[in-house]
Design an enzyme around this catalytic site. Structure first.
Site, PDB file in Angstrom:
ATOM      1  N   TYR A 192     -12.427  -2.854  -3.671  1.00  0.00           N
ATOM      2  CA  TYR A 192     -12.968  -2.883  -2.298  1.00  0.00           C
ATOM      3  C   TYR A 192     -14.493  -2.837  -2.271  1.00  0.00           C
ATOM      4  CZ  TYR A 192      -8.351  -2.350  -0.062  1.00  0.00           C
ATOM      5  OH  TYR A 192      -7.066  -2.556   0.398  1.00  0.00           O
ATOM      6  N   GLU A 247      -9.339 -10.245  -8.397  1.00  0.00           N
ATOM      7  CA  GLU A 247      -8.433  -9.115  -8.182  1.00  0.00           C
ATOM      8  C   GLU A 247      -7.289  -9.085  -9.204  1.00  0.00           C
ATOM      9  OE1 GLU A 247      -7.300  -9.347  -4.037  1.00  0.00           O
ATOM     10  OE2 GLU A 247      -9.356  -8.989  -3.363  1.00  0.00           O
ATOM     11  N   HIS A 264      -1.790  -5.625   1.257  1.00  0.00           N
ATOM     12  CA  HIS A 264      -3.040  -6.328   0.932  1.00  0.00           C
ATOM     13  C   HIS A 264      -2.713  -7.732   0.432  1.00  0.00           C
ATOM     14  CE1 HIS A 264      -6.935  -7.299  -0.868  1.00  0.00           C
ATOM     15  NE2 HIS A 264      -6.244  -7.739  -1.910  1.00  0.00           N
ATOM     16  N   ASN A 313      -2.356  -0.305   6.932  1.00  0.00           N
ATOM     17  CA  ASN A 313      -1.709  -1.539   7.382  1.00  0.00           C
ATOM     18  C   ASN A 313      -0.772  -2.153   6.345  1.00  0.00           C
ATOM     19  OD1 ASN A 313      -3.643  -2.477   5.666  1.00  0.00           O
ATOM     20  ND2 ASN A 313      -4.720  -3.749   7.140  1.00  0.00           N
ATOM     21  N   THR A 343      -5.636  -8.347  10.117  1.00  0.00           N
ATOM     22  CA  THR A 343      -6.081  -7.046   9.610  1.00  0.00           C
ATOM     23  C   THR A 343      -5.915  -5.954  10.669  1.00  0.00           C
ATOM     24  OG1 THR A 343      -7.735  -8.216   8.284  1.00  0.00           O
ATOM     25  CG2 THR A 343      -8.035  -5.835   8.565  1.00  0.00           C
ATOM     26  N   TYR A 368     -14.937   2.788   7.527  1.00  0.00           N
ATOM     27  CA  TYR A 368     -13.543   3.003   7.086  1.00  0.00           C
ATOM     28  C   TYR A 368     -13.404   3.080   5.568  1.00  0.00           C
ATOM     29  CZ  TYR A 368     -13.911  -2.072   6.517  1.00  0.00           C
ATOM     30  OH  TYR A 368     -14.333  -3.317   6.161  1.00  0.00           O
ATOM     31  N   ARG A 378      -1.463 -14.397   3.213  1.00  0.00           N
ATOM     32  CA  ARG A 378      -2.256 -13.864   4.344  1.00  0.00           C
ATOM     33  C   ARG A 378      -1.538 -14.128   5.673  1.00  0.00           C
ATOM     34  NH1 ARG A 378      -7.029 -10.893   3.467  1.00  0.00           N
ATOM     35  NH2 ARG A 378      -7.955 -11.867   5.307  1.00  0.00           N
ATOM     36  N   LYS A 415       0.836  -1.202   0.000  1.00  0.00           N
ATOM     37  CA  LYS A 415       0.000   0.000   0.000  1.00  0.00           C
ATOM     38  C   LYS A 415       0.877   1.261   0.000  1.00  0.00           C
ATOM     39  CE  LYS A 415      -3.890  -2.387   2.220  1.00  0.00           C
ATOM     40  NZ  LYS A 415      -4.903  -2.350   3.312  1.00  0.00           N
ATOM     41  N   ARG A 461       2.478  -6.907   8.914  1.00  0.00           N
ATOM     42  CA  ARG A 461       1.716  -5.882   9.642  1.00  0.00           C
ATOM     43  C   ARG A 461       2.197  -5.775  11.084  1.00  0.00           C
ATOM     44  NH1 ARG A 461      -4.108  -7.661   7.000  1.00  0.00           N
ATOM     45  NH2 ARG A 461      -4.048  -6.238   5.211  1.00  0.00           N
TER      46      ARG A 461
END
Ligand code: CDP
Ligand code: MG
Length: 135
Positions: free
Chosen positions: A49, A126, A115, A112, A91, A57, A85, A9, A102
């Protein structure tokens, strides 16, 4: 072979963490199949998203994700979705354990750092959104 989408990000890119994050995936045994640096359009982010529309958020998330370049990558390997993940961490920052991306680098849930697609179906959707040229 399973493929998944990971995105460093904007804060991760600004902080110079692309190499560190990619190193973790490669160390785990995942292979980089495609990658690009782009500043995502609002249109792309709204599709990416879409399941979060209406959440408190959501607006800050879209604004943040469009605030600068991101590093999007397609990773391949056995259990690629689950492994990315796992390496990304939870998250919520207060639940992201040290040793995860993270857990080591993020201190606010919205910002964070990283993704990762949450299922094989999400990964397909995606990857098609972010890498239409691969279809
Ligand atoms: O990214 P991940 O799949 O782990 O989480 P998500 O539940 O799909 O949420 C997508 C993104 O929305 C998160 O990565 C956060 O950047 C943001 N988010 C947030 O700001 N506050 C929350 N309570 C939940 C998610
Ligand atoms: Mg998600």
């Amino acid at each position: 072979m399973e493929t998944t989408l990971a995105i460093v990000k904007p804060d991760g890119v600004r902080r110079g963490l692309i190499g560190e994050i990619l190193r973790r995936y490669e160390n785990k045994g995942l292979r980089l199949k495609a990658a690009k640096i782009i500043t995502p359009t609002i249109e792309l982010l709204e599709k990416h998203y879409e399941e979060h529309k209406g959440k408190p958020y959501y607006e800050p998330l879209i604004k943040y994700m469009s605030s600068g370049p991101v590093f999007a990558m397609v990773l391949e390997g056995e259990n690629a979705v689950t492994l990315v993940r796992l390496l990304n961490g939870a998250t919520k920052v207060e639940e992201a354990l040290p040793g995860t991306i993270r857990g080591d680098f993020a201190s606010q849930t919205t910002y964070n750092i990283i993704h990762g697609s949450d299922s094989i179906e999400s990964a397909k959707r995606e990857i098609a959104l972010w890498f239409p040229e691969l279809a």
